[in-house]
Motif scaffolding. Structure first.
Motif, PDB file in Angstrom:
ATOM      1  N   GLU A  75      48.346  32.815  34.642  1.00 30.75           N
ATOM      2  CA  GLU A  75      47.911  31.719  33.786  1.00 30.75           C
ATOM      3  C   GLU A  75      47.175  32.311  32.593  1.00 30.75           C
ATOM      4  O   GLU A  75      46.779  33.471  32.613  1.00 30.75           O
ATOM      5  CB  GLU A  75      47.009  30.749  34.531  1.00 30.75           C
ATOM      6  N   ARG A  76      47.010  31.526  31.557  1.00 28.83           N
ATOM      7  CA  ARG A  76      46.372  32.087  30.369  1.00 28.83           C
ATOM      8  C   ARG A  76      44.889  32.307  30.568  1.00 28.83           C
ATOM      9  O   ARG A  76      44.307  33.263  30.067  1.00 28.83           O
ATOM     10  CB  ARG A  76      46.595  31.165  29.169  1.00 28.83           C
ATOM     11  N   GLY A  77      44.224  31.436  31.308  1.00 27.17           N
ATOM     12  CA  GLY A  77      42.783  31.531  31.492  1.00 27.17           C
ATOM     13  C   GLY A  77      42.025  30.618  30.545  1.00 27.17           C
ATOM     14  O   GLY A  77      42.575  30.079  29.580  1.00 27.17           O
ATOM     15  N   GLU A  78      40.736  30.415  30.822  1.00 23.22           N
ATOM     16  CA  GLU A  78      39.872  29.531  30.033  1.00 23.22           C
ATOM     17  C   GLU A  78      39.223  30.315  28.898  1.00 23.22           C
ATOM     18  O   GLU A  78      38.593  31.350  29.122  1.00 23.22           O
ATOM     19  CB  GLU A  78      38.790  28.950  30.949  1.00 23.22           C
TER      20      GLU A  78
ATOM     21  N   PRO B 127      43.265  37.477  26.129  1.00 23.79           N
ATOM     22  CA  PRO B 127      42.311  38.047  27.088  1.00 23.79           C
ATOM     23  C   PRO B 127      42.389  39.571  27.029  1.00 23.79           C
ATOM     24  O   PRO B 127      43.463  40.155  27.083  1.00 23.79           O
ATOM     25  CB  PRO B 127      42.831  37.520  28.429  1.00 23.79           C
ATOM     26  N   VAL B 128      41.264  40.226  26.881  1.00 20.28           N
ATOM     27  CA  VAL B 128      41.232  41.689  26.820  1.00 20.28           C
ATOM     28  C   VAL B 128      40.714  42.207  28.160  1.00 20.28           C
ATOM     29  O   VAL B 128      39.593  41.908  28.569  1.00 20.28           O
ATOM     30  CB  VAL B 128      40.326  42.173  25.671  1.00 20.28           C
TER      31      VAL B 128
ATOM     32  N   SER C 165      37.180  41.529  30.245  1.00 19.01           N
ATOM     33  CA  SER C 165      35.886  41.860  29.650  1.00 19.01           C
ATOM     34  C   SER C 165      35.520  40.891  28.538  1.00 19.01           C
ATOM     35  O   SER C 165      34.372  40.509  28.398  1.00 19.01           O
ATOM     36  CB  SER C 165      35.908  43.289  29.120  1.00 19.01           C
ATOM     37  N   HIS C 166      36.486  40.470  27.736  1.00 17.10           N
ATOM     38  CA  HIS C 166      36.218  39.492  26.679  1.00 17.10           C
ATOM     39  C   HIS C 166      37.543  38.956  26.135  1.00 17.10           C
ATOM     40  O   HIS C 166      38.618  39.379  26.534  1.00 17.10           O
ATOM     41  CB  HIS C 166      35.387  40.110  25.560  1.00 17.10           C
ATOM     42  N   TRP C 167      37.421  37.973  25.232  1.00 19.38           N
ATOM     43  CA  TRP C 167      38.593  37.363  24.595  1.00 19.38           C
ATOM     44  C   TRP C 167      38.548  37.653  23.098  1.00 19.38           C
ATOM     45  O   TRP C 167      37.486  37.818  22.511  1.00 19.38           O
ATOM     46  CB  TRP C 167      38.598  35.850  24.810  1.00 19.38           C
TER      47      TRP C 167
ATOM     48  N   ARG D 102      49.173  44.884  25.544  1.00 16.35           N
ATOM     49  CA  ARG D 102      47.907  45.567  25.287  1.00 16.35           C
ATOM     50  C   ARG D 102      48.115  47.076  25.405  1.00 16.35           C
ATOM     51  O   ARG D 102      49.097  47.538  26.005  1.00 16.35           O
ATOM     52  CB  ARG D 102      46.832  45.096  26.270  1.00 16.35           C
ATOM     53  N   TYR D 103      47.202  47.803  24.865  1.00 14.67           N
ATOM     54  CA  TYR D 103      47.304  49.255  24.904  1.00 14.67           C
ATOM     55  C   TYR D 103      46.338  49.799  25.953  1.00 14.67           C
ATOM     56  O   TYR D 103      45.145  49.506  25.943  1.00 14.67           O
ATOM     57  CB  TYR D 103      46.991  49.868  23.543  1.00 14.67           C
ATOM     58  N   HIS D 104      46.873  50.582  26.877  1.00 14.04           N
ATOM     59  CA  HIS D 104      46.079  51.216  27.925  1.00 14.04           C
ATOM     60  C   HIS D 104      45.861  52.679  27.551  1.00 14.04           C
ATOM     61  O   HIS D 104      46.804  53.386  27.193  1.00 14.04           O
ATOM     62  CB  HIS D 104      46.807  51.102  29.267  1.00 14.04           C
TER      63      HIS D 104
END
Length: 447
Positions: A429-432, A182-183, A200-202, A415-417
């Motif tokens: 949770e990981r998410g759908e 997940p991004v 925003s997207h995967w 992730r990089y911020h």
């Protein structure tokens, strides 16, 4: 034409036949079975004289169907005799699976297709079971949808999926799930909100990568090994003796027997450190464990391990002697087996200082011997490293530890911020995974 020359036209001579399944008789027209199954049709095609007392003609001479249970056969008859179609029978998922097995046994393709259509909606919420049935019964059209559902859903893989999928498929699905990233919306507030779900997207990446995350709040409960059962049963003569030994403080030479080899050493370290040996030496009726009546050790004990334990208790006279890692490992194995807790802790401490073994080796010993520190270390290494779970770890760990590690791996992301830099994050949770992320290439080797 004489009656003896007559025979049945098998297509247009409708007659009931008597079948026996287990201890139950059924009287049904042959066509109900023969039209569905070439196997049964061939079985019933043997010409019979019209006046003969042939098999299936009476209760006393039924056609016996071997290796078939009465309950699934009854389900099959319900299926065949139902004029409104199978959907009106109200059969459960388990009943339909039973029918699927019977349709395979008798090559009933029409029944098979009807059962598959009835089963499909009942399995939508259980993709692992759907995959399992697809592999078992060759329902190829179910394979990819079942795996896609397992990968896309937010719910992690559990022990049920562990049981339903084979090892290679389970590990492959787990590896794909954890590579689905997940991004997040790239704002400063994301870093401070550990429960953030604004995505925003995967992305589907090659792998998850290693993570540097604090797992101190996660409990990796080390499995407890089965207690050692002392096979040196109580001495019958002991029941008539009035005295007992003082156990820990009854010093004497003792003879141990392992296989064909005898060992004679003072009993003191055994009775001091092991309640198992203390009980043995407190038994009544023995003058001592001697050559004629030795303390017999279990045959599954390694002579090398026992020798190394004796070398620990009775070290060589050289003051500079240093124990090797292999010797400490021997001490650890037998100290764990015989409940020598202080000796076990000392062996763990020394082996840890020496950097003994790989993570996999220590994890195996931790599981077998109940070493909490090593178990936590091994599980943390599995969760934080780049490589997904390996087959050897799958086989070493019990299902609940496998699914715990996999769940944590797929929830851990780096992730990089743009303002803060690299962020390691454990999501709730990981998410759908959305449908616009194609899994076809990843799933192709599994189909």
């Amino acid at each position: 034409m004489p009656t003896a020359d007559l025979h049945n036209d098998m297509d247009y001579y409708i007659e009931p036949l008597i079948f026996q399944v287990e201890d139950t008789l059924y009287r049904i027209p042959r066509e109900y079975l023969s039209q569905e199954s070439t196997i049964i049709r061939d079985m019933l095609q043997v010409p019979q004289s019209i006046n003969s007392d042939f098999e299936g003609s009476a209760d006393s001479k039924p056609i016996i169907l071997q290796q078939i249970k009465a309950t699934p056969f009854r389900f099959l008859l319900k299926f065949l005799f139902n004029p409104d179609g199978p959907g009106h029978l109200g059969l459960s998922k388990e009943d339909l699976i039973t029918l699927l097995e019977l349709s395979r046994k008798w090559d009933m393709q029409i029944i098979r297709n009807k059962v598959i259509n009835q089963l499909q909606p009942l399995l939508e919420g259980d993709p692992a079971h759907k995959w399992n049935l697809a592999k078992e019964y060759g329902i190829n059209q179910w394979l990819q949808p079942a795996l896609e559902r397992l990968i896309r859903r937010s719910e992690p893989l559990g022990e049920w999926e562990y049981l339903m999928l084979d090892q290679d498929t389970f590990l492959a699905v787990a590896a794909i799930r954890e590579s689905c990233y997940p991004v997040f919306m790239d704002t400063v507030n994301d870093y401070f909100d550990s429960e953030v779900t604004d995505i925003s997207h995967w992305e589907l990446r090659e792998g998850r990568g290693a993570i540097d995350v604090n797992l101190s709040s996660i409990t990796f409960e080390c499995p407890r090994p089965a207690p050692y059962v002392d096979d040196g049963g109580a001495d019958a003569e002991s029941q008539s003796c009035d005295n007992i030994r003082a156990g820990e403080f009854y010093f004497e030479l003792a003879v141990f027997k392992l296989g064909k080899c005898f060992y004679q050493v003072p009993n003191r370290p055994f009775t001091q450190h092991s309640p198992i040996f203390r009980r043995r030496f407190e038994r009544l009726g023995f003058a001592k464990y001697d050559y004629e009546n030795p303390c017999v050790l279990s045959s599954d004990i390694s002579p090398t391990d026992f020798t190394n334990l004796l070398r620990f208790f009775f070290p060589p006279p050289q003051t500079t002697y240093k124990y090797t890692s292999e010797e400490w490992a021997s001490v650890l194995r037998l100290a764990s087996r015989w409940e020598m807790d202080a000796v076990k802790d000392l062996a763990v401490e020394n082996l840890t200082k020496r950097g003994f073994g790989t993570s996999a080796t220590k994890l195996q010993l931790a599981k077998d011997l109940g070493i909490q520190a090593w178990f936590s270390e091994g599980m943390q290494a599995i969760v934080t490293r780049d490589q997904p779970l390996a087959a050897s770890e799958y086989q070493t760990l019990a299902p609940r530890y496998v699914v715990q590690a996999i769940d944590l791996r797929e929830r851990g992301h780096t992730r990089y911020h743009q303002y803060i830099g690299q962020i390691t994050h454990m999501r709730p949770e990981r998410g759908e995974l959305p449908v616009n992320i194609s899994l076809s290439d990843r799933l192709a080797p599994l189909l």
